[in-house]
Design an enzyme around this catalytic site. Structure first.
Site, mmCIF file in Angstrom:
data_model
loop_
_atom_site.group_PDB
_atom_site.id
_atom_site.type_symbol
_atom_site.label_atom_id
_atom_site.label_comp_id
_atom_site.label_asym_id
_atom_site.label_seq_id
_atom_site.Cartn_x
_atom_site.Cartn_y
_atom_site.Cartn_z
ATOM 1 N N GLY A 38 0.876 -1.179 0.000
ATOM 2 C CA GLY A 38 0.000 0.000 0.000
ATOM 3 C C GLY A 38 0.909 1.223 0.000
ATOM 4 O O GLY A 38 2.056 1.159 -0.448
ATOM 5 N N ARG A 39 0.393 2.296 0.561
ATOM 6 C CA ARG A 39 1.164 3.550 0.549
ATOM 7 C C ARG A 39 2.519 3.374 1.242
ATOM 8 O O ARG A 39 3.551 3.775 0.715
ATOM 9 C CB ARG A 39 0.379 4.647 1.292
ATOM 10 N N ILE A 40 2.526 2.747 2.422
ATOM 11 C CA ILE A 40 3.783 2.641 3.180
ATOM 12 C C ILE A 40 4.732 1.670 2.485
ATOM 13 O O ILE A 40 5.923 1.952 2.323
ATOM 14 C CB ILE A 40 3.507 2.242 4.646
ATOM 15 N N THR B 57 6.773 -3.680 10.709
ATOM 16 C CA THR B 57 6.376 -2.360 11.239
ATOM 17 C C THR B 57 4.862 -2.164 11.121
ATOM 18 O O THR B 57 4.378 -1.049 11.245
ATOM 19 C CB THR B 57 7.079 -1.204 10.485
ATOM 20 N N ARG C 141 1.573 -4.634 12.205
ATOM 21 C CA ARG C 141 0.908 -5.033 13.447
ATOM 22 C C ARG C 141 1.508 -6.355 13.890
ATOM 23 O O ARG C 141 1.717 -7.267 13.073
ATOM 24 C CB ARG C 141 -0.598 -5.203 13.236
ATOM 25 N N GLU D 26 1.393 -6.129 22.793
ATOM 26 C CA GLU D 26 2.118 -4.930 23.254
ATOM 27 C C GLU D 26 1.586 -4.464 24.601
ATOM 28 O O GLU D 26 0.386 -4.494 24.821
ATOM 29 C CB GLU D 26 1.950 -3.811 22.218
ATOM 30 N N HIS E 263 7.239 0.391 19.012
ATOM 31 C CA HIS E 263 6.150 0.927 18.159
ATOM 32 C C HIS E 263 6.369 2.419 17.851
ATOM 33 O O HIS E 263 5.571 3.277 18.234
ATOM 34 C CB HIS E 263 4.791 0.694 18.829
HETATM 35 C C1 DGY Z 1 -0.780 3.433 13.072
HETATM 36 O O1 DGY Z 1 -0.934 4.578 12.655
HETATM 37 O O2 DGY Z 1 -1.580 2.541 12.817
HETATM 38 C C2 DGY Z 1 0.441 3.174 13.897
HETATM 39 O O3 DGY Z 1 0.534 1.912 14.358
HETATM 40 C C3 DGY Z 1 0.611 4.199 14.991
HETATM 41 O O4 DGY Z 1 1.211 5.235 14.334
#
Ligand code: DGY
Length: 292
Positions: free
Chosen positions: A140-142, A209, A211, A240, A258
Site C-alpha cells: 500500500g502507501r507505506i 512495522t 501489526r 504490546e 512501536h
Molecule cells: C498506526 O498509525 O496505525 C500506527 O501503528 C501508529 O502510528
C-alpha cells in the site's frame, strides 16, 4: 486539543497510556465524537454504551482496535489518519532494515557494556543492501514508500498483494529482506508462521512495522533459534507492550517500541487530522478520511 477545545466541550483523559476500558465504557454515553488511539479497544461494549456517538476518529492509520462492523451497524463513522504518516513509517522501516542487517543493536550494546576492544577486520560483519532483493508484503502507501527508499540503496524491490505481484511463497524464498505492510485482519493474522519462515533464505531478515499479530512470534523465535533466518527487526508485537521472552535474549533481533510514525511532525499531523475528522462529522460535514 486546541482545535477540539475551540469547537467542542471536551471530556479528556489525562492519565498515562491508554484509557482503561471500563472507564471508557462509563464515560462514552452522551458523547458525539470519540478521538481514540491505536492502544484503546473500541469494541462492542464501548459502542453499545455510546448513546449519541456519531464518529470514532482514530489517531492512526491502522484501525484493528475498532469493531468497525459494530460501529457501522449503529451508523457511526470511523476515520483514520492515512498519508500523513507514510514517510515517517517508511523512514523508520529503513532504519530497522539498516539496524538489523548492519548489526547496529549488537554493536551499540557491546560499546555500552564496555566490551569493545577497538576496530577489527572481521568484527560484527553485516549484509550490504546494494544488489539484494527486498520483498514487500502488501505494498500500500507505506510499502511503496519503503520500496522507493530501498531502491535508492541499490536494492531490487518485489512485492506481493492479495491480487497480484510475486506469489508470497516465491517472494519469501528469494528475498534477502522481507518487510511486512499488510493491515491486521482475520486473514492476515499469523500470515507469517512456521511454514513461511521455513521458506525464507537462511541469510534473510524479517522486518515488521505493521501489526504484531501478522507474525506468529513463537514461530519467529523458533526460526531464529534454529537459524532458519538471519535476523528480525520488529516495531510491533502480538501483545504490546509485552515482548516474547526468547526474542528479548537474541542478539540478531532489533526490538523497537512501536515508533514507526513517531516524529514530531507526523504525530502532530495525525492528531490534527483526527481532530478535524471528529469536528467535521459533529458539525454535519463529510469526514476527511473515513476508513474504506
Ligand atoms: C498506526 O498509525 O496505525 C500506527 O501503528 C501508529 O502510528
Amino acid at each position: 486539543m486546541t482545535r477540539l477545545d475551540a469547537a467542542c466541550d471536551v471530556d479528556r483523559f489525562d492519565g498515562e497510556g491508554a484509557m482503561p476500558h471500563d472507564e471508557l465504557v462509563a464515560r462514552i454515553a452522551g458523547k458525539q465524537a470519540l478521538v481514540s488511539t491505536v492502544t484503546e479497544a473500541i469494541d462492542r461494549a464501548v459502542i453499545d454504551a455510546a448513546t449519541d456517538l456519531r464518529v470514532i476518529a482514530n489517531v492512526g492509520v491502522g484501525y484493528n482496535n475498532i469493531d468497525v462492523a459494530a460501529a457501522r451497524a449503529r451508523g457511526i463513522i470511523v476515520t483514520n489518519t492515512p498519508d500523513v504518516l507514510t514517510d515517517a513509517t517508511a523512514d523508520f522501516t529503513m532504519a530497522l532494515i539498516l539496524a538489523v542487517t548492519r548489526r547496529l543493536g549488537e554493536g551499540e550494546r557491546m560499546v555500552r557494556r564496555g566490551a569493545w576492544k577497538g576496530w577489527a577486520l572481521d568484527q560484527l560483519l553485516g549484509m550490504q543492501l546494494g544488489g539484494r532483493q527486498l520483498g514487500i508484503v502488501g505494498p500500500g502507501r507505506i510499502g511503496r514508500a519503503v520500496g522507493t527508499r530501498a531502491e535508492a540503496f541499490g536494492m531490487t524491490v518485489v512485492h506481493t498483494t492479495r491480487s497480484g505481484g510475486m506469489p508470497l511463497d516465491r517472494l519469501l524464498s528469494t528475498s534477502d529482506v522481507v518487510s511486512l505492510h499488510v493491515p491486521l485482519t482475520p486473514e492476515t493474522k499469523h500470515l507469517i508462521g512456521q511454514p513461511e519462515l521455513a521458506r525464507m533464505k537462511r541469510t534473510a531478515f524479517l522486518i515488521n512495522t505493521t501489526r504484531g499479530p501478522v507474525v506468529d512470534e513463537a514461530a519467529l523465535a523458533w526460526a531464529l533459534k534454529n537459524h532458519l533466518i538471519a535476523g528480525a527487526a520488529l516495531d510491533v508485537y502480538e501483545r504490546e507492550p509485552e515482548i516474547n521472552a526468547e526474542l528479548m535474549t537474541m542478539e540478531n533481533v532489533v526490538l523497537a517500541p512501536h515508533l514507526g510514525s513517531a516524529t514530531m511532525e507526523t504525530r502532530t499531523a495525525m492528531a490534527d487530522l483526527a481532530a478535524r475528522n471528529a469536528i467535521a462529522v459533529v458539525t454535519g460535514q463529510p469526514p476527511l478520511t473515513p476508513v474504506p
